[in-house]
Design a protein around this motif. Structure first.
Motif, PDB file in Angstrom:
ATOM      1  N   VAL A  79       2.729 -19.146  14.749  1.00 35.48           N
ATOM      2  CA  VAL A  79       1.896 -19.041  15.947  1.00 35.48           C
ATOM      3  C   VAL A  79       2.649 -20.002  16.966  1.00 35.48           C
ATOM      4  O   VAL A  79       2.805 -19.416  18.327  1.00 35.48           O
ATOM      5  CB  VAL A  79       0.509 -19.293  15.909  1.00 35.48           C
ATOM      6  CG1 VAL A  79      -0.162 -19.190  17.236  1.00 35.48           C
ATOM      7  CG2 VAL A  79      -0.056 -18.391  14.948  1.00 35.48           C
ATOM      8  N   VAL A  80       2.866 -21.262  16.719  1.00 34.40           N
ATOM      9  CA  VAL A  80       3.226 -22.211  17.694  1.00 34.40           C
ATOM     10  C   VAL A  80       4.775 -21.831  17.990  1.00 34.40           C
ATOM     11  O   VAL A  80       5.146 -21.737  19.222  1.00 34.40           O
ATOM     12  CB  VAL A  80       3.277 -23.616  17.103  1.00 34.40           C
ATOM     13  CG1 VAL A  80       3.968 -24.749  18.059  1.00 34.40           C
ATOM     14  CG2 VAL A  80       1.620 -24.168  17.017  1.00 34.40           C
ATOM     15  N   THR A  81       5.593 -21.640  17.059  1.00 38.82           N
ATOM     16  CA  THR A  81       7.095 -21.479  17.644  1.00 38.82           C
ATOM     17  C   THR A  81       7.207 -19.964  18.126  1.00 38.82           C
ATOM     18  O   THR A  81       8.192 -20.089  19.025  1.00 38.82           O
ATOM     19  CB  THR A  81       7.971 -21.571  16.209  1.00 38.82           C
ATOM     20  OG1 THR A  81       7.598 -20.560  14.971  1.00 38.82           O
ATOM     21  CG2 THR A  81       8.073 -22.873  15.229  1.00 38.82           C
ATOM     22  N   ASP A  82       6.543 -19.041  18.011  1.00 36.61           N
ATOM     23  CA  ASP A  82       6.540 -18.127  18.631  1.00 36.61           C
ATOM     24  C   ASP A  82       6.176 -18.014  19.655  1.00 36.61           C
ATOM     25  O   ASP A  82       7.049 -17.404  20.929  1.00 36.61           O
ATOM     26  CB  ASP A  82       5.460 -16.989  17.924  1.00 36.61           C
ATOM     27  CG  ASP A  82       6.162 -16.369  16.577  1.00 36.61           C
ATOM     28  OD1 ASP A  82       7.179 -16.357  16.305  1.00 36.61           O
ATOM     29  OD2 ASP A  82       5.109 -15.349  15.891  1.00 36.61           O
ATOM     30  N   HIS A  83       5.301 -18.692  19.989  1.00 34.75           N
ATOM     31  CA  HIS A  83       4.787 -19.017  21.663  1.00 34.75           C
ATOM     32  C   HIS A  83       6.001 -19.840  22.316  1.00 34.75           C
ATOM     33  O   HIS A  83       6.374 -19.506  23.488  1.00 34.75           O
ATOM     34  CB  HIS A  83       3.367 -20.066  21.900  1.00 34.75           C
ATOM     35  CG  HIS A  83       3.112 -20.310  23.253  1.00 34.75           C
ATOM     36  ND1 HIS A  83       2.739 -19.746  23.976  1.00 34.75           N
ATOM     37  CD2 HIS A  83       3.213 -21.778  23.540  1.00 34.75           C
ATOM     38  CE1 HIS A  83       2.350 -20.279  25.209  1.00 34.75           C
ATOM     39  NE2 HIS A  83       2.723 -21.575  24.939  1.00 34.75           N
ATOM     40  N   VAL A  84       6.514 -20.746  21.631  1.00 35.39           N
ATOM     41  CA  VAL A  84       7.509 -21.616  22.545  1.00 35.39           C
ATOM     42  C   VAL A  84       8.903 -20.937  22.470  1.00 35.39           C
ATOM     43  O   VAL A  84       9.575 -21.043  23.466  1.00 35.39           O
ATOM     44  CB  VAL A  84       7.529 -22.994  21.571  1.00 35.39           C
ATOM     45  CG1 VAL A  84       8.913 -23.746  22.219  1.00 35.39           C
ATOM     46  CG2 VAL A  84       6.356 -23.867  21.555  1.00 35.39           C
ATOM     47  N   ALA A 109      15.707 -15.114   9.225  1.00 34.29           N
ATOM     48  CA  ALA A 109      15.273 -16.367   9.753  1.00 34.29           C
ATOM     49  C   ALA A 109      13.980 -16.239  10.360  1.00 34.29           C
ATOM     50  O   ALA A 109      13.273 -15.483  10.858  1.00 34.29           O
ATOM     51  CB  ALA A 109      16.213 -16.425  11.223  1.00 34.29           C
ATOM     52  N   SER A 110      13.581 -17.417  10.171  1.00 42.18           N
ATOM     53  CA  SER A 110      12.261 -18.010  10.617  1.00 42.18           C
ATOM     54  C   SER A 110      11.899 -17.999  12.295  1.00 42.18           C
ATOM     55  O   SER A 110      13.061 -17.955  12.961  1.00 42.18           O
ATOM     56  CB  SER A 110      11.576 -19.119  10.003  1.00 42.18           C
ATOM     57  OG  SER A 110      12.275 -20.248  10.641  1.00 42.18           O
ATOM     58  N   SER A 111      10.798 -17.896  12.631  1.00 42.98           N
ATOM     59  CA  SER A 111      10.499 -18.015  14.142  1.00 42.98           C
ATOM     60  C   SER A 111      11.303 -19.341  14.472  1.00 42.98           C
ATOM     61  O   SER A 111      11.894 -19.373  15.632  1.00 42.98           O
ATOM     62  CB  SER A 111       8.993 -17.995  14.386  1.00 42.98           C
ATOM     63  OG  SER A 111       8.836 -18.271  15.624  1.00 42.98           O
ATOM     64  N   LEU A 112      10.898 -20.586  13.861  1.00 46.50           N
ATOM     65  CA  LEU A 112      11.685 -21.808  14.318  1.00 46.50           C
ATOM     66  C   LEU A 112      13.013 -21.593  14.291  1.00 46.50           C
ATOM     67  O   LEU A 112      13.849 -22.017  15.463  1.00 46.50           O
ATOM     68  CB  LEU A 112      11.036 -22.737  13.360  1.00 46.50           C
ATOM     69  CG  LEU A 112      11.725 -24.249  13.508  1.00 46.50           C
ATOM     70  CD1 LEU A 112      11.313 -24.675  15.024  1.00 46.50           C
ATOM     71  CD2 LEU A 112      11.140 -25.314  12.643  1.00 46.50           C
ATOM     72  N   GLU A 113      13.657 -20.982  13.237  1.00 51.59           N
ATOM     73  CA  GLU A 113      15.040 -20.823  13.184  1.00 51.59           C
ATOM     74  C   GLU A 113      15.773 -19.970  14.444  1.00 51.59           C
ATOM     75  O   GLU A 113      16.892 -20.565  15.023  1.00 51.59           O
ATOM     76  CB  GLU A 113      15.711 -20.310  12.250  1.00 51.59           C
ATOM     77  CG  GLU A 113      15.318 -21.523  10.680  1.00 51.59           C
ATOM     78  CD  GLU A 113      15.626 -20.569   9.351  1.00 51.59           C
ATOM     79  OE1 GLU A 113      16.051 -21.169   8.545  1.00 51.59           O
ATOM     80  OE2 GLU A 113      15.327 -19.505   9.169  1.00 51.59           O
ATOM     81  N   ARG A 114      15.129 -19.088  14.843  1.00 51.09           N
ATOM     82  CA  ARG A 114      15.464 -18.069  15.926  1.00 51.09           C
ATOM     83  C   ARG A 114      15.400 -19.120  17.119  1.00 51.09           C
ATOM     84  O   ARG A 114      16.092 -18.807  18.114  1.00 51.09           O
ATOM     85  CB  ARG A 114      14.592 -16.833  16.182  1.00 51.09           C
ATOM     86  CG  ARG A 114      14.648 -15.918  15.053  1.00 51.09           C
ATOM     87  CD  ARG A 114      14.063 -14.492  15.534  1.00 51.09           C
ATOM     88  NE  ARG A 114      12.653 -14.765  15.722  1.00 51.09           N
ATOM     89  CZ  ARG A 114      11.639 -14.606  14.820  1.00 51.09           C
ATOM     90  NH1 ARG A 114      11.973 -14.630  13.608  1.00 51.09           N
ATOM     91  NH2 ARG A 114      10.286 -14.784  15.379  1.00 51.09           N
ATOM     92  N   LEU A 115      14.361 -19.845  17.089  1.00 52.52           N
ATOM     93  CA  LEU A 115      14.066 -20.585  18.558  1.00 52.52           C
ATOM     94  C   LEU A 115      15.173 -21.621  18.539  1.00 52.52           C
ATOM     95  O   LEU A 115      15.925 -21.843  19.820  1.00 52.52           O
ATOM     96  CB  LEU A 115      12.704 -21.277  18.350  1.00 52.52           C
ATOM     97  CG  LEU A 115      12.666 -22.561  19.590  1.00 52.52           C
ATOM     98  CD1 LEU A 115      12.540 -22.003  20.997  1.00 52.52           C
ATOM     99  CD2 LEU A 115      11.259 -23.285  19.245  1.00 52.52           C
ATOM    100  N   ILE A 116      15.419 -22.360  17.631  1.00 51.99           N
ATOM    101  CA  ILE A 116      16.561 -23.467  17.386  1.00 51.99           C
ATOM    102  C   ILE A 116      18.143 -22.815  17.874  1.00 51.99           C
ATOM    103  O   ILE A 116      18.629 -23.254  18.691  1.00 51.99           O
ATOM    104  CB  ILE A 116      16.604 -24.120  16.129  1.00 51.99           C
ATOM    105  CG1 ILE A 116      15.288 -24.966  16.007  1.00 51.99           C
ATOM    106  CG2 ILE A 116      17.844 -25.021  16.057  1.00 51.99           C
ATOM    107  CD1 ILE A 116      14.926 -25.836  17.100  1.00 51.99           C
TER     108      ILE A 116
END
Length: 102
Positions: A53-58, A86-93
């Motif tokens: 939820v947090v990483t999707d938002h960011v 990839a996870s949401s965090l990995e996509r963001l990074i």
């Protein structure tokens, strides 16, 4: 965070290089905190665990904040590849130009 608590999210903030809406600056703060937390965890051999939820938002904030013009300024490298799983965090990074193990 304390500054936003005092001033609110109305109006603009002088960032030195431009006047930006306070809501945009708040989004940048969220992006900076999460991405640099990942940097710190990676550099110290730790794993950063954050809810999707947090990483999707960011990630959504990053998509509107990190334009081609921002990348051209040298603030962010090109988007890096990630695995389909990839996870949401990995996509963001990866979107911020950092290499994620694929």
């Amino acid at each position: 965070m304390e500054a936003f608590s005092r001033r609110g999210f109305e109006g603009t903030i002088d960032m030195g290089f431009a006047e930006l809406p306070a809501t945009v600056v708040a989004g940048i703060v969220n992006l900076e905190l999460l991405v640099h937390a990942w940097d710190f965890a990676k550099a110290t051999g730790q794993e950063l665990v954050v809810s999707d939820v947090v990483t999707d938002h960011v990630e959504a904030l990053a998509l509107v904040t990190i334009s081609d013009q921002v990348r051209a300024s040298g603030s962010f490298a090109a988007v890096q590849p990630v695995a389909e799983t990839a996870s949401s965090l990995e996509r963001l990074i990866a979107f911020t130009g950092r290499t994620v193990a694929v």
